[in-house]
Write a protein that holds these residues in place. Sequence first.
Motif, PDB file in Angstrom:
ATOM      1  N   PHE A   1      31.041 -13.925  24.348  1.00  7.74           N
ATOM      2  CA  PHE A   1      31.585 -13.224  23.183  1.00  7.74           C
ATOM      3  C   PHE A   1      32.646 -12.216  23.607  1.00  7.74           C
ATOM      4  CE2 PHE A   1      31.322  -9.091  21.045  1.00  7.74           C
ATOM      5  CZ  PHE A   1      31.910  -9.419  19.824  1.00  7.74           C
ATOM      6  N   ALA A   2      32.351 -11.403  24.631  1.00  4.79           N
ATOM      7  CA  ALA A   2      33.265 -10.327  25.033  1.00  4.79           C
ATOM      8  C   ALA A   2      34.605 -10.884  25.499  1.00  4.79           C
ATOM      9  CB  ALA A   2      32.619  -9.483  26.128  1.00  4.79           C
ATOM     10  N   VAL A   3      34.578 -11.950  26.296  1.00  6.67           N
ATOM     11  CA  VAL A   3      35.827 -12.524  26.787  1.00  6.67           C
ATOM     12  C   VAL A   3      36.619 -13.141  25.636  1.00  6.67           C
ATOM     13  CG1 VAL A   3      36.826 -14.295  28.293  1.00  6.67           C
ATOM     14  CG2 VAL A   3      34.901 -12.912  29.090  1.00  6.67           C
ATOM     15  N   THR A   4      35.934 -13.793  24.720  1.00  3.48           N
ATOM     16  CA  THR A   4      36.620 -14.367  23.565  1.00  3.48           C
ATOM     17  C   THR A   4      37.199 -13.266  22.680  1.00  3.48           C
ATOM     18  OG1 THR A   4      35.062 -16.222  23.614  1.00  3.48           O
ATOM     19  CG2 THR A   4      36.398 -15.976  21.639  1.00  3.48           C
ATOM     20  N   ALA A   5      36.476 -12.162  22.554  1.00  4.12           N
ATOM     21  CA  ALA A   5      36.982 -11.034  21.760  1.00  4.12           C
ATOM     22  C   ALA A   5      38.229 -10.430  22.397  1.00  4.12           C
ATOM     23  CB  ALA A   5      35.895  -9.973  21.615  1.00  4.12           C
ATOM     24  N   GLU A   6      38.313 -10.446  23.732  1.00  2.00           N
ATOM     25  CA  GLU A   6      39.482  -9.882  24.408  1.00  2.00           C
ATOM     26  C   GLU A   6      40.699 -10.787  24.263  1.00  2.00           C
ATOM     27  OE1 GLU A   6      38.099  -9.414  28.366  1.00  2.00           O
ATOM     28  OE2 GLU A   6      36.609  -7.895  27.815  1.00  2.00           O
ATOM     29  N   THR A   7      40.486 -12.100  24.333  1.00  3.19           N
ATOM     30  CA  THR A   7      41.613 -13.034  24.283  1.00  3.19           C
ATOM     31  C   THR A   7      41.940 -13.494  22.873  1.00  3.19           C
ATOM     32  OG1 THR A   7      40.127 -14.946  24.601  1.00  3.19           O
ATOM     33  CG2 THR A   7      41.048 -13.901  26.586  1.00  3.19           C
TER      34      THR A   7
ATOM     35  N   ARG B   1      28.036 -21.496  22.998  1.00  5.57           N
ATOM     36  CA  ARG B   1      27.448 -20.203  23.357  1.00  5.57           C
ATOM     37  C   ARG B   1      27.652 -19.181  22.239  1.00  5.57           C
ATOM     38  NH1 ARG B   1      29.550 -19.447  29.628  1.00  5.57           N
ATOM     39  NH2 ARG B   1      28.747 -21.438  30.427  1.00  5.57           N
ATOM     40  N   ILE B   2      28.862 -19.148  21.697  1.00  3.15           N
ATOM     41  CA  ILE B   2      29.135 -18.210  20.609  1.00  3.15           C
ATOM     42  C   ILE B   2      28.260 -18.537  19.399  1.00  3.15           C
ATOM     43  CG2 ILE B   2      30.884 -17.353  18.999  1.00  3.15           C
ATOM     44  CD1 ILE B   2      31.300 -16.414  21.853  1.00  3.15           C
ATOM     45  N   ALA B   3      28.118 -19.832  19.100  1.00  2.12           N
ATOM     46  CA  ALA B   3      27.291 -20.237  17.958  1.00  2.12           C
ATOM     47  C   ALA B   3      25.835 -19.832  18.162  1.00  2.12           C
ATOM     48  CB  ALA B   3      27.410 -21.746  17.743  1.00  2.12           C
ATOM     49  N   ARG B   4      25.336 -19.970  19.399  1.00  2.00           N
ATOM     50  CA  ARG B   4      23.955 -19.567  19.691  1.00  2.00           C
ATOM     51  C   ARG B   4      23.777 -18.062  19.510  1.00  2.00           C
ATOM     52  NH1 ARG B   4      22.813 -21.506  25.516  1.00  2.00           N
ATOM     53  NH2 ARG B   4      20.961 -20.177  25.218  1.00  2.00           N
TER      54      ARG B   4
ATOM     55  N   ARG C   1      28.059 -13.719  11.538  1.00  2.00           N
ATOM     56  CA  ARG C   1      29.259 -14.338  12.100  1.00  2.00           C
ATOM     57  C   ARG C   1      30.036 -13.271  12.856  1.00  2.00           C
ATOM     58  NH1 ARG C   1      31.014 -19.235  10.541  1.00  2.00           N
ATOM     59  NH2 ARG C   1      33.198 -18.651  10.852  1.00  2.00           N
ATOM     60  N   LEU C   2      30.409 -13.586  14.089  1.00  2.00           N
ATOM     61  CA  LEU C   2      31.150 -12.635  14.918  1.00  2.00           C
ATOM     62  C   LEU C   2      32.652 -12.893  14.900  1.00  2.00           C
ATOM     63  CD1 LEU C   2      28.730 -12.623  17.983  1.00  2.00           C
ATOM     64  CD2 LEU C   2      28.921 -10.871  16.210  1.00  2.00           C
ATOM     65  N   PHE C   3      33.047 -14.130  14.594  1.00  2.00           N
ATOM     66  CA  PHE C   3      34.464 -14.495  14.567  1.00  2.00           C
ATOM     67  C   PHE C   3      34.806 -15.228  13.272  1.00  2.00           C
ATOM     68  CE2 PHE C   3      33.536 -14.385  19.152  1.00  2.00           C
ATOM     69  CZ  PHE C   3      34.562 -13.564  19.609  1.00  2.00           C
ATOM     70  N   GLU C   4      36.012 -14.957  12.791  1.00  4.57           N
ATOM     71  CA  GLU C   4      36.629 -15.799  11.774  1.00  4.57           C
ATOM     72  C   GLU C   4      37.490 -16.810  12.504  1.00  4.57           C
ATOM     73  OE1 GLU C   4      35.959 -15.836   8.742  1.00  4.57           O
ATOM     74  OE2 GLU C   4      35.104 -13.866   8.268  1.00  4.57           O
ATOM     75  N   ARG C   5      37.387 -18.067  12.152  1.00  6.04           N
ATOM     76  CA  ARG C   5      38.070 -19.109  12.919  1.00  6.04           C
ATOM     77  C   ARG C   5      39.182 -19.800  12.150  1.00  6.04           C
ATOM     78  NH1 ARG C   5      32.848 -18.520  14.255  1.00  6.04           N
ATOM     79  NH2 ARG C   5      32.146 -18.853  16.414  1.00  6.04           N
ATOM     80  N   GLU C   6      39.357 -19.478  10.883  1.00  2.00           N
ATOM     81  CA  GLU C   6      40.412 -20.100  10.092  1.00  2.00           C
ATOM     82  C   GLU C   6      41.667 -19.243  10.137  1.00  2.00           C
ATOM     83  OE1 GLU C   6      39.093 -20.861   6.160  1.00  2.00           O
ATOM     84  OE2 GLU C   6      37.432 -22.162   6.766  1.00  2.00           O
ATOM     85  N   GLY C   7      42.817 -19.913  10.346  1.00  2.00           N
ATOM     86  CA  GLY C   7      44.077 -19.180  10.432  1.00  2.00           C
ATOM     87  C   GLY C   7      44.189 -18.335  11.685  1.00  2.00           C
ATOM     88  N   GLY C   8      43.549 -18.755  12.765  1.00  2.00           N
ATOM     89  CA  GLY C   8      43.552 -17.982  13.997  1.00  2.00           C
ATOM     90  C   GLY C   8      42.218 -17.293  14.216  1.00  2.00           C
TER      91      GLY C   8
ATOM     92  N   GLY D   1      31.557  -8.394  14.260  1.00  2.00           N
ATOM     93  CA  GLY D   1      32.042  -8.559  15.627  1.00  2.00           C
ATOM     94  C   GLY D   1      32.672  -7.288  16.170  1.00  2.00           C
ATOM     95  N   GLU D   2      33.431  -6.578  15.316  1.00  2.00           N
ATOM     96  CA  GLU D   2      34.026  -5.304  15.720  1.00  2.00           C
ATOM     97  C   GLU D   2      32.946  -4.292  16.084  1.00  2.00           C
ATOM     98  OE1 GLU D   2      37.067  -4.504  16.218  1.00  2.00           O
ATOM     99  OE2 GLU D   2      38.371  -5.849  15.081  1.00  2.00           O
TER     100      GLU D   2
END
Length: 332
Positions: free
Chosen positions: A11-17, A37-40, A48-55, A62-63
């Motif tokens: 999660f942390a690495v995905t949040a950074e990138t 891993r994120i889904a788990r 939900r930690l990420f929005e995946r639509e439109g980027g 998540g914040e």
Amino acid sequence: MDLDLALVRAFAVTAETLHFGRAAERLNTSQQALSKRIARLEAALTVRLFEREGGTRLTDAGERFLPAAREALAAGERAVAAVTGTGPVVRIDTWGHLYAPMRTVAEAVQALDAIKLEPGPGRDWPSVAAALLRGDTDLGFGRVHALPGDLDAGLTQRLARLEPVDAVVSTSHPLADAPELRPADLRDSTLWCPAELPRLDFLRHFADEFQITRREDGPNLGLDHLVQHVRANPSCFTLFPADAPLPDHAGLRSIPLVEPTPLYAWSLAWRRSHRHPLLETLLRGFTETARARRWLNYTPPQDWLPKPDQTKLPEIPPDAEHPQPARAIKRR
């Protein structure tokens, strides 16, 4: 619930990138495995930690989770170090590379056997500030100046060294034979700035203060390029720390500046919400070295600092109420 730190790290690495592909590459795994891993983790937290639509972007949840996730990962690293006896590593990013910042860092930590440094190059202060806030590095060292917006709101800093600078000119410059110069003597010369001037806070303040109206800048192509440019242009000069080594003095003169002596301010910076366990030890090393080397001596009007740097000066202890001017101190 028990958090799986492997999922937290994903999660942390995905949040950074904010990019699943780049995050997977950093973690040396596939994008499909990272997504799982994120889904788990999201399933375990039931948010939900990420929005995946439109980027890819963080949700509000998540914040909120990100700062605590970084703290959990740091605590895990400290736990492993405590068991293995390897000790924690301090990641330090430096910038201002033409002025050789690691000279000062090395001198301050050479007597601290417990400190293991992992140095990294920072492009500039804004990029290091962002890395500190993300938790990608523990400490920054370089010239700190005000950042736009609130980028530096979560950071704290401490002045570490005030270093006298010389004027570097070619041997064919009209003032090359002078034993010393005042900054005002350079008004008919052209200040060469070895990067885009808006990024060079110190040189910009210097030029404004001493009415150096002729200014040229260009891309930062390294110290050799800086030397070659000054050597080939008899009308220009640049500023360089008095103690920093130039790779080749042939065809150049380094002339002390006096009345006043400009001082280049080096500072340490770190994230206010996360203090590395070795931070106090490091700060003590810098403080003791600064006292022994008289790195923080400042005597107006013999010395000059940009006004923003003057607000960072530490209080003068009672036994040092009359410090020597920086230029009067033997260079070290």
